[in-house]
Design a protein around this motif. Sequence first.
Motif, PDB file in Angstrom:
ATOM      1  N   VAL A  15      -8.511   3.706  10.098  1.00 28.37           N
ATOM      2  CA  VAL A  15      -8.351   3.022   8.816  1.00 28.37           C
ATOM      3  C   VAL A  15      -9.670   3.000   8.062  1.00 28.37           C
ATOM      4  O   VAL A  15      -9.708   3.170   6.846  1.00 28.37           O
ATOM      5  CB  VAL A  15      -7.845   1.589   9.067  1.00 28.37           C
ATOM      6  CG1 VAL A  15      -8.113   0.702   7.894  1.00 28.37           C
ATOM      7  CG2 VAL A  15      -6.373   1.603   9.367  1.00 28.37           C
ATOM      8  N   MET A  47       0.819  -1.197   0.000  1.00 30.34           N
ATOM      9  CA  MET A  47       0.000   0.000   0.000  1.00 30.34           C
ATOM     10  C   MET A  47       0.856   1.252   0.000  1.00 30.34           C
ATOM     11  O   MET A  47       0.492   2.266  -0.588  1.00 30.34           O
ATOM     12  CB  MET A  47      -0.926  -0.001   1.209  1.00 30.34           C
ATOM     13  CG  MET A  47      -2.095  -0.929   1.008  1.00 30.34           C
ATOM     14  SD  MET A  47      -3.395  -0.654   2.168  1.00 30.34           S
ATOM     15  CE  MET A  47      -2.620  -1.241   3.638  1.00 30.34           C
ATOM     16  N   LYS A  49      -5.617   0.014  -3.865  1.00 35.06           N
ATOM     17  CA  LYS A  49      -5.408   0.249  -2.438  1.00 35.06           C
ATOM     18  C   LYS A  49      -6.564  -0.299  -1.618  1.00 35.06           C
ATOM     19  O   LYS A  49      -6.361  -0.815  -0.519  1.00 35.06           O
ATOM     20  CB  LYS A  49      -5.221   1.738  -2.180  1.00 35.06           C
ATOM     21  CG  LYS A  49      -3.810   2.182  -2.501  1.00 35.06           C
ATOM     22  CD  LYS A  49      -3.478   3.473  -1.846  1.00 35.06           C
ATOM     23  CE  LYS A  49      -3.973   4.578  -2.722  1.00 35.06           C
ATOM     24  NZ  LYS A  49      -3.136   5.747  -2.681  1.00 35.06           N
ATOM     25  N   GLN A  77      -6.105  -3.070   1.179  1.00 35.70           N
ATOM     26  CA  GLN A  77      -6.509  -2.726   2.536  1.00 35.70           C
ATOM     27  C   GLN A  77      -7.414  -3.795   3.114  1.00 35.70           C
ATOM     28  O   GLN A  77      -7.298  -4.156   4.290  1.00 35.70           O
ATOM     29  CB  GLN A  77      -7.245  -1.374   2.497  1.00 35.70           C
ATOM     30  CG  GLN A  77      -7.660  -0.872   3.847  1.00 35.70           C
ATOM     31  CD  GLN A  77      -6.464  -0.417   4.635  1.00 35.70           C
ATOM     32  OE1 GLN A  77      -5.807  -1.196   5.305  1.00 35.70           O
ATOM     33  NE2 GLN A  77      -6.170   0.852   4.552  1.00 35.70           N
TER      34      GLN A  77
END
Lengths: 505, 275
Positions: free
Chosen positions: A318, A284, A296, A300
């Motif tokens: 996050v 990432m 991404k 993730q």
Amino acid sequence: MPDKDPGAPSNQDVEMKDADKPEQPQPEEVKKDADVLTMEDIRQHLKHIEKAVSTKEPRFMSRALRVLVNLRKRLNSNVLRKLLLVYYPTGSGGAATKNPLLDFLEEPMEVDKSAGGVRPRTGKAAALTQIPEIDIYLHLLVLIYLLDQKKLTDALSCSKQLMDKITPSNRRTLDMLAAKCYFYYSRAYEITDQLDQVRGFLHSRLRTCTLKSDYEGQASLLNLLLRNYLHYNLYDQADKLVSKSTFPESASNNEWARYLYYLGRIKAILLDYSEAHRHLLQAMRKAPQHTAVGFKQTAQKFAITVELLLGDIPDKSVFRQPMMRKTLQPYFQLTQAVRTGNLKNFGEVLENYGGKFQSEGTYTLIVRLRHNVIKTGVRMISLSYSRIFLADVSQKLLLDSPEDAEYIVAKAIRDGVIEASIDHEKGFVQSKENTDIYATREPMTAFHQRINFCLDIHNQSVKAMRFPQKSYNRDLESAEKRREREQQELESAKEIAEEDFDDFP
Amino acid sequence: MAAMATAANIGAVNNIYAKLSTEWDKKPPNLDECGRLLNALKVKLTQCPMNFLATNSENDKRNVILARGVLEIGAQWAIETKDADAFERYMAQLKPYYLDYSFDDLEESTYKHQLLGLNLLRLLAQNKLADFHTELELLSTEDIQKNVYIRHPVQIEQYLMEGSYNKVFTARGNIPARSYGFFMEILLKTIRDEIARCIEKAYEKISFHEARRMLFFNQDAVESYKEYVKQRKWVCNAQDDMIHFQREEKVEEVVPAKDLVEQAISYARELEMIV
């Protein structure tokens, strides 16, 4: 101006801003037609490619390739038809190459009058197409156009022809273009679900590239092979490929990001969660900052799942990032279920979002989380109760019987999840009192880990620094001019000072 | 000439295969005889590999089915003779037939899921969890959830991870096929060690009989239980019939001078390198 890495389109369609305006001023034609604009841009790129071949510097080629993603949206049948007509000599020698590519395009709707601005320049253009790079570049544009139009069978045959053109050639300047072409070739097969046929070819090209030290080609071929294996769930073979090959150090950041992502996924399946987490985080970080959103997001998702499997709870921040919020919603609920140790919630989340997890490929990993939920539940109970009956434990954790609870707690104690002891006769669990953690070596190891991490990042960023190219110095003034200028400044400063004295009485 | 030789070979193979299937179908099968026939077949199969591997003609499809049948009987025979290594080898040869050769009209073997499930169970019993998961990836999710042969090892793995060993023990009664019993035995031995280790750490003391129950020794297996206790060096207190476990005393923490010094020096070195 420092050169960025070649812009490679990532797994999904993304926007890449054109960060570099062409150096030469645009010709003075009327710019009303978007097609004409596109034609101009493509001609600029062709000039870059030609320069790349003549000067043997890769950065011109990378500049042309980087804009490919942006260009993709502006391609249409008219533009391509005009390009092919312009750049392939109309003589009999070019007729053979012209026809197969033109076949892929539709018939022109009408004869455009604006085509007058782009006259077929037979002399110079003919010389240009003698360079195979131009030929391959135009062929690549046609292939991308076909893929975007979803003309899949055409795309397949077009890509095969492209491969036939590239395979026998041995030109080093073709390397970056070839890497791009492999990607689209594989993509054409992937969309038509025939990936397994491509594997043999990719392997043989990988051998050739490694022998010729073609780093870009090697990197992109390795990534394509890994993607191939992961598509068919052949984790065993992917793992063997990774262990037997070396990823070239000098590959571009985008290829590195992809490689680390695939590596992380493989390690996660093989139960090596800490390594997998490290790789996914690095992937990432290496991804481009403002674009490649899809990549991404996927990375993730895997990173969150692996972190849960490790027993850590990912930060709430996050999930809050603006571009991630919606897609990560099911993962957010999953994290909550694991955090509270609630088996019922966990089961519900699995049922509600099971289909989604399956389509994203994280389902098998998430199923393994059941054990983590129970572990967290046991830990919370042990923290809150100094003594509790086993029957109550089984009730809280929604287990089947106190016997189950006894075994599970015993295993948890052995794994070091909790500090307690079981009294079988009276049927309860008693927690031990907490030791002062600062008296042990725990803080030192934690600090040591963090310090190493920071130093690691520092070293990596130093290595990744790039310094401006030599051409930068040309724009700066040379030493003589600077001396002249300084002298002039001194004189004018003296004058002003004298004036001041004159003015003052 | 070559064609005639292969035809003769195929004929021979067919004969031996017919003998093997009749022998195997007898209840109980004569294991030595089967073993001998299997070895002969293995050699014959390697002699004419072209006919028994993937090509598209009609004749060869029959041969492929024949080869697969031989390997399946071989795998099951290995279970009967309790030879785990032989089973592993047969499975390695069988997997391409199940997973890779995508013949559209090759009908699925009746034993496919059973043998795949057996393979998973073998990996569990040998504690090869990473391999277990990679194998599991190759199967479709539908198989995993619906097919009874495959669901069994998956559930066992879940019970093992959670630690509910008594469920594993009761699952011994619900095996979907007789051949699963062999690996279940091995698995039970493994988890017995696990449980013993858990008991050592979790309990301060436990009664002699309770421990026997927890370790899944039956009423009549007291002798083997006593052997086991001696093997793990547990001390049984005769008066109150309890087993006491040693608690490890916390050692006085010495300052780890060497480690500290190494770490401090490495920090200093890194920091000096910062320009």
